[in-house]
Design a protein around this motif. Structure first.
Motif, PDB file in Angstrom:
ATOM      1  N   THR A 258     -10.064  -7.234   4.113  1.00 57.35           N
ATOM      2  CA  THR A 258     -11.248  -8.073   4.293  1.00 57.35           C
ATOM      3  C   THR A 258     -12.461  -7.173   4.499  1.00 57.35           C
ATOM      4  O   THR A 258     -12.344  -6.060   5.031  1.00 57.35           O
ATOM      5  N   ASN A 259     -13.601  -7.648   4.032  1.00 63.19           N
ATOM      6  CA  ASN A 259     -14.848  -6.874   4.141  1.00 63.19           C
ATOM      7  C   ASN A 259     -14.715  -5.477   3.532  1.00 63.19           C
ATOM      8  O   ASN A 259     -15.300  -4.504   4.021  1.00 63.19           O
ATOM      9  N   GLY A 260     -13.914  -5.385   2.466  1.00 67.41           N
ATOM     10  CA  GLY A 260     -13.783  -4.123   1.749  1.00 67.41           C
ATOM     11  C   GLY A 260     -12.893  -3.099   2.404  1.00 67.41           C
ATOM     12  O   GLY A 260     -12.821  -1.957   1.947  1.00 67.41           O
ATOM     13  N   GLU A 261     -12.190  -3.485   3.475  1.00 66.55           N
ATOM     14  CA  GLU A 261     -11.316  -2.558   4.174  1.00 66.55           C
ATOM     15  C   GLU A 261      -9.943  -3.176   4.390  1.00 66.55           C
ATOM     16  O   GLU A 261      -9.813  -4.387   4.548  1.00 66.55           O
ATOM     17  N   ALA A 262      -8.922  -2.328   4.419  1.00 59.38           N
ATOM     18  CA  ALA A 262      -7.551  -2.779   4.642  1.00 59.38           C
ATOM     19  C   ALA A 262      -7.051  -2.277   5.987  1.00 59.38           C
ATOM     20  O   ALA A 262      -7.285  -1.119   6.352  1.00 59.38           O
ATOM     21  N   VAL A 263      -6.371  -3.171   6.703  1.00 56.20           N
ATOM     22  CA  VAL A 263      -5.714  -2.773   7.947  1.00 56.20           C
ATOM     23  C   VAL A 263      -4.231  -3.127   7.815  1.00 56.20           C
ATOM     24  O   VAL A 263      -3.870  -4.128   7.197  1.00 56.20           O
ATOM     25  N   PHE A 264      -3.389  -2.278   8.403  1.00 54.91           N
ATOM     26  CA  PHE A 264      -1.940  -2.465   8.330  1.00 54.91           C
ATOM     27  C   PHE A 264      -1.375  -2.696   9.727  1.00 54.91           C
ATOM     28  O   PHE A 264      -1.843  -2.117  10.708  1.00 54.91           O
ATOM     29  N   SER A 265      -0.343  -3.533   9.777  1.00 56.46           N
ATOM     30  CA  SER A 265       0.344  -3.775  11.043  1.00 56.46           C
ATOM     31  C   SER A 265       1.346  -2.662  11.318  1.00 56.46           C
ATOM     32  O   SER A 265       1.642  -1.843  10.445  1.00 56.46           O
ATOM     33  N   LYS A 266       1.901  -2.691  12.524  1.00 58.63           N
ATOM     34  CA  LYS A 266       3.064  -1.852  12.805  1.00 58.63           C
ATOM     35  C   LYS A 266       4.244  -2.365  11.978  1.00 58.63           C
ATOM     36  O   LYS A 266       4.231  -3.500  11.492  1.00 58.63           O
ATOM     37  N   LYS A 267       5.252  -1.544  11.825  1.00 61.80           N
ATOM     38  CA  LYS A 267       6.424  -1.904  11.034  1.00 61.80           C
ATOM     39  C   LYS A 267       7.591  -2.237  11.958  1.00 61.80           C
ATOM     40  O   LYS A 267       7.826  -1.545  12.944  1.00 61.80           O
ATOM     41  N   TYR A 268       8.308  -3.327  11.609  1.00 61.93           N
ATOM     42  CA  TYR A 268       9.468  -3.745  12.387  1.00 61.93           C
ATOM     43  C   TYR A 268      10.743  -3.550  11.566  1.00 61.93           C
ATOM     44  O   TYR A 268      10.781  -3.911  10.391  1.00 61.93           O
ATOM     45  N   ALA A 269      11.772  -3.011  12.203  1.00 61.45           N
ATOM     46  CA  ALA A 269      13.100  -2.937  11.593  1.00 61.45           C
ATOM     47  C   ALA A 269      13.860  -4.182  12.038  1.00 61.45           C
ATOM     48  O   ALA A 269      14.222  -4.316  13.211  1.00 61.45           O
TER      49      ALA A 269
END
Length: 339
Positions: A258-269
């Motif tokens: 959003t707004n030209g930027e990407a954010v990523f969550s933490k990863k879950y196993a």
């Protein structure tokens, strides 16, 4: 904020545990469907949410309605009539054997519904958010027309619109999906997709990614989200990132662009109990977080945590509380007994 979701609610028939269809002599009957699943998630977080569909007036139709009512979903806008509740059969996979779904939904009440069944002016009174998925317009040409009418009315009223692309090859072709969803997405503010949807519906593919081998490249998905945004003018694109190790074990994370930027969550196993509805619980979490003004990072963490928890729950509905999602999103992932 009042939310409305629109789609099909089906009877889900599933063999017990990990039995195969050809083994099972009895089936567990529950209810589910993409947009209904989203509505239940939102209701469990305390949101004011209504689900819109058409169901028969008979007892099975009423049982479907009741399955939503007990979670606090507003069912007053459901049209009644038609001949049947759609059915889907779900066989849970294990280890390297994938899960299987068989549809028996042709001629269902919602698939044969007419535009006259839904007064969108009335349905959208006081509503701030409208959600649908690519499954609903795939049910019939009439359903596609009804969905388009709803989107136009929602846009006219300044309602935020979200859509999960949810391509289902058993319901329509990639070509038809691209044509219909291409028109609908012109009205959408927030688009939700998984690692396959953008490719199947719009031919937009992530680079350096092999979903069958569980290999995902983050930069490829940023490119997908950017291309989708450039084409449709979305305010945001959310993508679930599933790394499949086996039917039982997946790595799970997500991205919000959003707004030209990407954010990523933490990863879950994750060790999976039931993966059906996992994407819907992500959608419900995303809608809740964005509707409540969460910033992009907090929103994607909440949505991924919500969907991670859903994978531990039998059935379509994500029966978790706001506090449980918030605890996981903040890092409480040990699974220790709460007492």
């Amino acid at each position: 904020m009042k939310v409305v979701t629109f789609g099909e609610l089906m009877l889900r028939l599933a063999p017990e545990n990990y039995l195969r269809f050809v083994q099972s002599e009895k089936y567990e009957a529950t209810f589910g469907g993409a947009e209904a699943n989203v509505a239940v998630s939102l209701a469990n977080y305390g949101a004011d949410v209504a689900f819109v569909t058409k169901l028969p007036s008979h007892e099975i139709g009423q049982a479907a309605v009741n399955s939503l009512r007990k979670f606090g979903v507003d069912t007053s806008k459901i049209a009644r009539g038609g001949d049947r509740v759609g059915i889907y059969y779900c066989e849970k996979g294990a280890s390297q054997r994938p899960s299987k779904v068989i549809y028996d939904r042709a001629g269902s009440s919602i698939a044969t519904a007419s535009p006259e069944d839904f007064d969108w002016d009335k349905i959208f009174g006081g509503v701030g958010w409208f959600h649908f998925t690519g499954i609903t317009p795939a049910l019939s040409d009439k359903c596609a027309a009804i969905t388009l009418e709803a989107c136009k009315k929602a846009k006219e009223k300044g309602i935020t619109i979200s859509c999960d692309l949810n391509f289902r090859k058993k319901l329509w072709s990639k070509e038809k999906a691209g044509e219909v969803m291409g028109e609908l997405c012109n009205y959408v503010d927030y688009c939700i997709a998984n690692e396959e949807d953008a490719k199947d519906v719009f031919g937009i593919e992530a680079d350096n990614t092999d979903i069958n081998n569980g290999k995902l490249d983050r930069n490829g998905y940023v490119s997908v989200a950017k291309k989708l945004t450039e084409r449709f003018g979305f305010k945001g694109v959310a993508i679930t990132l599933r790394e499949s190790i086996s039917a039982n074990d997946n790595n799970w994370s997500g991205m919000l662009y959003t707004n030209g930027e990407a954010v990523f969550s933490k990863k879950y196993a994750m060790h999976i109990v039931d993966r059906v509805g996992g994407g819907d619980s992500f959608g419900g979490g995303l809608i809740y977080s964005l509707a409540n003004g969460y910033d992009a990072q907090k929103a994607i963490e909440f949505a991924v945590a919500a969907s991670c928890l859903k994978h531990s729950i039998e059935g379509d509905y994500n029966m978790v509380s706001l506090a449980e999602v918030e605890a996981l999103a903040k890092g409480n992932a040990s699974g220790r007994v709460q007492r």
